[in-house]
Design a protein around this motif. Structure first.
Motif, PDB file in Angstrom:
ATOM      1  N   ASN A 175     154.383 -39.323  -7.295  1.00  0.00           N
ATOM      2  CA  ASN A 175     154.386 -39.982  -7.988  1.00  0.00           C
ATOM      3  C   ASN A 175     155.336 -39.318  -9.241  1.00  0.00           C
ATOM      4  OD1 ASN A 175     153.070 -40.680 -11.245  1.00  0.00           O
ATOM      5  ND2 ASN A 175     153.610 -39.011 -11.502  1.00  0.00           N
ATOM      6  N   ALA A 176     156.427 -40.067 -10.114  1.00  0.00           N
ATOM      7  CA  ALA A 176     157.152 -39.154 -10.274  1.00  0.00           C
ATOM      8  C   ALA A 176     156.751 -39.418 -12.699  1.00  0.00           C
ATOM      9  CB  ALA A 176     158.736 -40.083 -10.296  1.00  0.00           C
ATOM     10  N   ASP A 177     157.230 -38.096 -12.733  1.00  0.00           N
ATOM     11  CA  ASP A 177     156.915 -38.025 -14.311  1.00  0.00           C
ATOM     12  C   ASP A 177     158.353 -38.440 -14.775  1.00  0.00           C
ATOM     13  OD1 ASP A 177     156.660 -37.157 -16.945  1.00  0.00           O
ATOM     14  OD2 ASP A 177     155.260 -35.416 -16.174  1.00  0.00           O
ATOM     15  N   LEU A 178     158.470 -39.355 -15.311  1.00  0.00           N
ATOM     16  CA  LEU A 178     159.349 -39.515 -15.701  1.00  0.00           C
ATOM     17  C   LEU A 178     159.558 -39.123 -17.985  1.00  0.00           C
ATOM     18  CD1 LEU A 178     160.242 -42.750 -14.817  1.00  0.00           C
ATOM     19  CD2 LEU A 178     160.795 -40.627 -14.036  1.00  0.00           C
ATOM     20  N   LEU A 179     158.849 -38.525 -18.230  1.00  0.00           N
ATOM     21  CA  LEU A 179     158.424 -37.672 -19.584  1.00  0.00           C
ATOM     22  C   LEU A 179     159.360 -36.454 -19.691  1.00  0.00           C
ATOM     23  CD1 LEU A 179     157.095 -38.945 -22.503  1.00  0.00           C
ATOM     24  CD2 LEU A 179     155.439 -37.444 -21.693  1.00  0.00           C
ATOM     25  N   GLU A 180     160.182 -36.437 -21.095  1.00  0.00           N
ATOM     26  CA  GLU A 180     160.763 -35.978 -20.887  1.00  0.00           C
ATOM     27  C   GLU A 180     160.071 -34.603 -21.924  1.00  0.00           C
ATOM     28  OE1 GLU A 180     164.372 -34.487 -20.997  1.00  0.00           O
ATOM     29  OE2 GLU A 180     164.237 -36.456 -20.307  1.00  0.00           O
ATOM     30  N   VAL A 181     160.586 -33.565 -21.199  1.00  0.00           N
ATOM     31  CA  VAL A 181     159.672 -32.559 -21.428  1.00  0.00           C
ATOM     32  C   VAL A 181     159.553 -31.638 -23.394  1.00  0.00           C
ATOM     33  CG1 VAL A 181     159.525 -29.398 -20.850  1.00  0.00           C
ATOM     34  CG2 VAL A 181     159.911 -31.204 -19.196  1.00  0.00           C
ATOM     35  N   GLU A 182     158.522 -30.565 -23.573  1.00  0.00           N
ATOM     36  CA  GLU A 182     158.622 -30.625 -25.181  1.00  0.00           C
ATOM     37  C   GLU A 182     157.961 -29.695 -25.150  1.00  0.00           C
ATOM     38  OE1 GLU A 182     158.382 -32.108 -29.511  1.00  0.00           O
ATOM     39  OE2 GLU A 182     159.181 -33.526 -28.279  1.00  0.00           O
ATOM     40  N   ARG A 183     158.197 -28.909 -25.391  1.00  0.00           N
ATOM     41  CA  ARG A 183     157.482 -27.511 -25.924  1.00  0.00           C
ATOM     42  C   ARG A 183     157.402 -26.988 -27.102  1.00  0.00           C
ATOM     43  NH1 ARG A 183     160.649 -26.212 -20.698  1.00  0.00           N
ATOM     44  NH2 ARG A 183     159.070 -26.169 -19.237  1.00  0.00           N
ATOM     45  N   SER A 184     157.469 -27.593 -27.669  1.00  0.00           N
ATOM     46  CA  SER A 184     157.254 -26.724 -29.594  1.00  0.00           C
ATOM     47  C   SER A 184     155.862 -27.165 -29.472  1.00  0.00           C
ATOM     48  CB  SER A 184     157.947 -28.263 -30.163  1.00  0.00           C
ATOM     49  OG  SER A 184     157.500 -29.405 -30.312  1.00  0.00           O
ATOM     50  N   GLY A 185     155.387 -26.519 -30.235  1.00  0.00           N
ATOM     51  CA  GLY A 185     153.709 -26.634 -31.175  1.00  0.00           C
ATOM     52  C   GLY A 185     153.152 -25.652 -29.986  1.00  0.00           C
ATOM     53  N   PRO A 186     151.747 -25.156 -30.703  1.00  0.00           N
ATOM     54  CA  PRO A 186     150.883 -24.597 -29.828  1.00  0.00           C
ATOM     55  C   PRO A 186     151.371 -24.672 -27.543  1.00  0.00           C
ATOM     56  CG  PRO A 186     149.426 -25.881 -31.156  1.00  0.00           C
ATOM     57  CD  PRO A 186     151.605 -26.206 -31.099  1.00  0.00           C
ATOM     58  N   PRO A 187     150.270 -23.775 -27.524  1.00  0.00           N
ATOM     59  CA  PRO A 187     150.065 -24.027 -25.800  1.00  0.00           C
ATOM     60  C   PRO A 187     149.301 -25.265 -25.219  1.00  0.00           C
ATOM     61  CG  PRO A 187     149.374 -21.920 -26.344  1.00  0.00           C
ATOM     62  CD  PRO A 187     149.930 -22.607 -27.474  1.00  0.00           C
TER      63      PRO A 187
END
Length: 194
Positions: free
Chosen positions: A163-175
């Motif tokens: 499986n390849a995850d193509l979604l962009e990483v988003e690190r804003s907001g709480p954990p």
């Protein structure tokens, strides 16, 4: 990470309220078509990052279409789209409604009675949850999977899937909110039914 590719499914049906579902299927030339709808109620989301069950009951509605067909006898394709509306779902914003879309498309190639190959694309757009600071931001999905199965017996098969995850990483907001990391994976094992 938050719900999405590895979501805790219990978050989506966590009460005893009944939902009503109906589907009408028909053939349109070489394509099988299904139209369906679901209506029901669900508990609201409360607490830290919306991860707890709230005290209110809210309305949910889903409308969808599924399509499938066969090419050359051993190649089977399929697709489905779901349009979702959750009314007043978050206790932090009880007057706000959330609309989101999810779907998938795939193809299976059955080479013979031993070998089968598959390709699956999954997509979910949940932009209306963006910035809510809840785990529901993680509904967003964009992934591609390829798999192969070898049938040892009719009820026992070896499987391998990547499986390849193509979604962009988003690190804003709480954990645990949004898409904190890519979730590529490899699965190897067997599947048995008795």
């Amino acid at each position: 990470d938050s719900p999405g590719y590895r979501r805790p499914d219990k978050m989506f049906d966590n009460d005893t309220d009944k939902s009503y579902f109906g589907r009408v299927g028909f053939g349109l030339g070489p394509v099988d078509v299904g139209l369906f709808a679901l209506a029901g109620r669900q508990a609201s989301a409360a607490g830290f990052a919306g991860s707890s069950t709230g005290s209110r009951q809210t309305n949910k509605r889903i409308a969808g279409v599924d399509l499938s067909g066969t090419v050359a006898g051993n190649v089977h394709w399929f697709a489905q789209g779901l349009w979702n509306r959750w009314d007043g779902f978050l206790d932090a914003a009880p007057a706000r409604d959330f609309d989101w879309f999810g779907g998938f498309a795939g193809v299976d190639y059955v080479r013979n009675d031993r070998w089968a190959f598959s390709l699956l694309y999954n997509f979910a757009e949940a932009d209306e949850f963006e910035g809510t600071g809840t785990i529901y931001e993680g509904i967003a999905m964009n992934s591609l999977s390829a798999g192969v199965s070898y049938y040892i017996m009719r009820n026992l098969k070896l499987v391998a899937e990547v499986n390849a995850d193509l979604l962009e990483v988003e690190r804003s907001g709480p954990p645990f909110v949004g898409h904190q990391s890519r979730e590529h994976n490899l699965l190897v094992g067997f599947d048995a039914a008795f």
